[in-house]
Design a protein around this motif. Structure first.
Motif, PDB file in Angstrom:
ATOM      1  N   TYR A 166       5.054   8.692 -12.969  1.00 24.42           N
ATOM      2  CA  TYR A 166       4.814   7.270 -12.117  1.00 24.42           C
ATOM      3  C   TYR A 166       3.540   7.364 -11.200  1.00 24.42           C
ATOM      4  CZ  TYR A 166       9.110   5.462 -14.162  1.00 24.42           C
ATOM      5  OH  TYR A 166      10.111   5.163 -14.866  1.00 24.42           O
ATOM      6  N   GLN A 167       3.042   6.526 -10.789  1.00 20.09           N
ATOM      7  CA  GLN A 167       1.937   6.429  -9.823  1.00 20.09           C
ATOM      8  C   GLN A 167       1.834   5.351  -8.812  1.00 20.09           C
ATOM      9  OE1 GLN A 167      -2.459   5.736 -10.527  1.00 20.09           O
ATOM     10  NE2 GLN A 167      -2.125   8.113 -10.778  1.00 20.09           N
ATOM     11  N   LEU A 168       2.024   5.498  -7.511  1.00 19.54           N
ATOM     12  CA  LEU A 168       1.612   4.397  -6.358  1.00 19.54           C
ATOM     13  C   LEU A 168       0.096   4.456  -6.505  1.00 19.54           C
ATOM     14  CD1 LEU A 168       4.004   5.251  -3.326  1.00 19.54           C
ATOM     15  CD2 LEU A 168       4.013   3.558  -5.171  1.00 19.54           C
ATOM     16  N   ARG A 169      -0.599   3.265  -6.822  1.00 16.55           N
ATOM     17  CA  ARG A 169      -1.921   2.969  -6.901  1.00 16.55           C
ATOM     18  C   ARG A 169      -2.389   1.799  -5.950  1.00 16.55           C
ATOM     19  NH1 ARG A 169      -4.763   2.694 -12.491  1.00 16.55           N
ATOM     20  NH2 ARG A 169      -4.115   4.957 -12.738  1.00 16.55           N
ATOM     21  N   ARG A 170      -3.624   1.921  -5.324  1.00 20.31           N
ATOM     22  CA  ARG A 170      -4.199   1.106  -4.636  1.00 20.31           C
ATOM     23  C   ARG A 170      -4.600   0.135  -5.434  1.00 20.31           C
ATOM     24  NH1 ARG A 170      -5.760   2.143   0.685  1.00 20.31           N
ATOM     25  NH2 ARG A 170      -6.523   4.216  -0.202  1.00 20.31           N
TER      26      ARG A 170
ATOM     27  N   PHE B  27      -0.551  -1.273  -2.479  1.00 22.37           N
ATOM     28  CA  PHE B  27      -0.365  -0.174  -3.537  1.00 22.37           C
ATOM     29  C   PHE B  27       0.634  -0.969  -4.189  1.00 22.37           C
ATOM     30  CE2 PHE B  27      -2.388   2.475  -0.499  1.00 22.37           C
ATOM     31  CZ  PHE B  27      -2.588   3.706  -1.054  1.00 22.37           C
ATOM     32  N   VAL B  28       0.850  -0.713  -5.657  1.00 21.25           N
ATOM     33  CA  VAL B  28       1.711  -0.731  -6.600  1.00 21.25           C
ATOM     34  C   VAL B  28       2.044   0.340  -7.308  1.00 21.25           C
ATOM     35  CG1 VAL B  28       0.969  -3.268  -6.665  1.00 21.25           C
ATOM     36  CG2 VAL B  28       0.045  -1.386  -8.221  1.00 21.25           C
ATOM     37  N   PRO B  29       3.494   0.260  -7.703  1.00 15.29           N
ATOM     38  CA  PRO B  29       3.878   1.394  -8.731  1.00 15.29           C
ATOM     39  C   PRO B  29       3.809   1.042 -10.138  1.00 15.29           C
ATOM     40  CG  PRO B  29       5.906   0.015  -7.893  1.00 15.29           C
ATOM     41  CD  PRO B  29       4.621  -0.610  -7.157  1.00 15.29           C
ATOM     42  N   ILE B  30       3.152   2.126 -10.833  1.00 19.76           N
ATOM     43  CA  ILE B  30       2.823   1.917 -12.016  1.00 19.76           C
ATOM     44  C   ILE B  30       3.749   3.044 -12.933  1.00 19.76           C
ATOM     45  CG2 ILE B  30       0.737   0.346 -11.982  1.00 19.76           C
ATOM     46  CD1 ILE B  30      -0.817   3.066 -12.581  1.00 19.76           C
TER      47      ILE B  30
ATOM     48  N   LEU C 240       9.920   0.777  -4.483  1.00 23.26           N
ATOM     49  CA  LEU C 240      10.182  -0.311  -3.485  1.00 23.26           C
ATOM     50  C   LEU C 240      10.999   0.017  -2.285  1.00 23.26           C
ATOM     51  CD1 LEU C 240      10.400  -3.119  -6.017  1.00 23.26           C
ATOM     52  CD2 LEU C 240       8.495  -2.958  -4.531  1.00 23.26           C
ATOM     53  N   THR C 241      11.987   0.853  -2.433  1.00 19.56           N
ATOM     54  CA  THR C 241      12.813   1.093  -1.479  1.00 19.56           C
ATOM     55  C   THR C 241      12.603   2.621  -0.866  1.00 19.56           C
ATOM     56  OG1 THR C 241      14.242   2.457  -3.175  1.00 19.56           O
ATOM     57  CG2 THR C 241      14.870   0.245  -2.909  1.00 19.56           C
ATOM     58  N   THR C 242      11.408   3.258  -1.185  1.00 13.89           N
ATOM     59  CA  THR C 242      11.150   4.697  -0.619  1.00 13.89           C
ATOM     60  C   THR C 242       9.807   4.651   0.342  1.00 13.89           C
ATOM     61  OG1 THR C 242      12.472   5.560  -2.238  1.00 13.89           O
ATOM     62  CG2 THR C 242      10.805   7.025  -1.092  1.00 13.89           C
ATOM     63  N   PHE C 243       8.869   3.894  -0.222  1.00 15.27           N
ATOM     64  CA  PHE C 243       7.438   3.673   0.243  1.00 15.27           C
ATOM     65  C   PHE C 243       7.588   2.228   1.052  1.00 15.27           C
ATOM     66  CE2 PHE C 243       7.463   6.603  -3.238  1.00 15.27           C
ATOM     67  CZ  PHE C 243       7.181   7.829  -2.714  1.00 15.27           C
ATOM     68  N   ASP C 244       6.611   2.422   2.266  1.00 13.19           N
ATOM     69  CA  ASP C 244       6.550   1.035   2.958  1.00 13.19           C
ATOM     70  C   ASP C 244       5.198   0.527   2.273  1.00 13.19           C
ATOM     71  OD1 ASP C 244       6.108  -1.076   4.891  1.00 13.19           O
ATOM     72  OD2 ASP C 244       5.496   0.445   6.151  1.00 13.19           O
ATOM     73  N   LEU C 245       5.527  -0.291   1.279  1.00 12.58           N
ATOM     74  CA  LEU C 245       4.308  -0.993   0.269  1.00 12.58           C
ATOM     75  C   LEU C 245       4.034  -2.329   1.015  1.00 12.58           C
ATOM     76  CD1 LEU C 245       5.857  -0.484  -3.298  1.00 12.58           C
ATOM     77  CD2 LEU C 245       4.142   0.698  -1.930  1.00 12.58           C
ATOM     78  N   GLU C 246       4.652  -2.764   1.998  1.00 12.47           N
ATOM     79  CA  GLU C 246       4.327  -3.912   2.950  1.00 12.47           C
ATOM     80  C   GLU C 246       3.722  -3.577   4.237  1.00 12.47           C
ATOM     81  OE1 GLU C 246       7.491  -6.618   3.110  1.00 12.47           O
ATOM     82  OE2 GLU C 246       7.807  -6.771   0.920  1.00 12.47           O
ATOM     83  N   GLY C 247       3.545  -2.311   4.500  1.00 14.65           N
ATOM     84  CA  GLY C 247       3.145  -1.852   5.808  1.00 14.65           C
ATOM     85  C   GLY C 247       1.958  -0.725   5.268  1.00 14.65           C
ATOM     86  N   GLU C 248       2.244   0.468   5.917  1.00 12.95           N
ATOM     87  CA  GLU C 248       1.044   1.570   5.718  1.00 12.95           C
ATOM     88  C   GLU C 248       0.584   1.695   4.127  1.00 12.95           C
ATOM     89  OE1 GLU C 248       1.963   5.387   6.695  1.00 12.95           O
ATOM     90  OE2 GLU C 248       3.838   5.655   5.229  1.00 12.95           O
ATOM     91  N   LEU C 249       1.431   1.239   3.282  1.00 10.07           N
ATOM     92  CA  LEU C 249       0.900   1.310   1.903  1.00 10.07           C
ATOM     93  C   LEU C 249       0.700  -0.283   1.264  1.00 10.07           C
ATOM     94  CD1 LEU C 249       3.046   4.421   0.707  1.00 10.07           C
ATOM     95  CD2 LEU C 249       0.560   4.447   1.256  1.00 10.07           C
TER      96      LEU C 249
END
Length: 146
Positions: free
Chosen positions: A140-144, A74-77, A62-71
Motif C-alpha cells: 500500500y502507499q499513502l500518496r499525495r 494524501f490518500v491510501p492506495i 484512515l485510523t492511523t495517519f492524520d489524513l485530515e491534518g498533517e497528511l
C-alpha cells in the motif's frame, strides 16, 4: 472520514455486508457475512475474501495517519496484493491487519518527505470456528494527490 464510514464510501463493500468491528491506530478488523458472499457450492466466494482483506489497508490508513491534518491531501492506495487460500470458509469471516508503531512512524516520515509512504500489510482471515482460511500480503502507499 470516519473509519466506519469508509465501507459505505465504496458501494460494493457495503453491498457485500462488510462490517468494521475494530479500529485503532495501527490496527483494523472487519467481518464478512456469509450472505451475499456464498458461491455456487456453499462456501465464501474467493473474491469476497480478497475484498475484505484488501480494504483493510485503506481502513487502517484512515485510523492511523492524520489524513485530515498533517497528511491532508494524501490518500491510501493499493499497489499490489496477493492472497493465499488455505481452506474453504464457512460462516462469518473476520479479517484483521496491523502495523507496528515503528512502521507507522517510518511511513509517516516518508510521506512527509517525499509525498509517498509505502508499507506492506499482512492480513489474516479466520472463519467462524477461528480457523485461518486465507492470508494476504499487500503493498500500500499513502500518496499525495495533485
Amino acid at each position: 472520514m470516519e473509519a466506519v464510514q469508509a465501507v459505505g464510501s465504496v458501494p460494493i463493500l457495503e453491498a457485500m455486508g462488510i462490517r468494521v468491528v475494530e479500529v485503532r491506530p495501527g490496527f483494523a478488523a472487519a467481518e464478512l457475512p456469509p450472505e451475499p458472499n456464498v458461491n455456487h457450492f456453499g462456501v465464501t466466494y474467493a473474491g469476497s475474501l480478497f475484498s475484505v482483506a484488501e480494504m483493510l489497508g485503506g481502513l487502517l490508513s484512515l485510523t492511523t495517519f492524520d489524513l485530515e491534518g498533517e497528511l491532508a491531501g494524501f490518500v491510501p492506495i493499493v499497489k499490489e496484493s496477493a492472497i493465499r487460500f488455505r481452506r474453504p470458509a464457512l460462516g462469518v469471516v473476520r479479517a484483521s491487519a496491523s502495523l507496528s508503531e515503528d512502521e507507522v512512524a517510518r511511513v509517516r516520515a516518508d510521506a512527509l518527505a517525499s509525498g509517498r509512504g509505502e508499507f506492506e500489510l499482512d492480513a489474516t482471515l479466520t472463519d467462524a470456528a477461528g480457523e485461518v482460511v486465507a492470508t494476504t500480503v499487500g503493498t500500500y502507499q499513502l500518496r499525495r494527490l495533485g
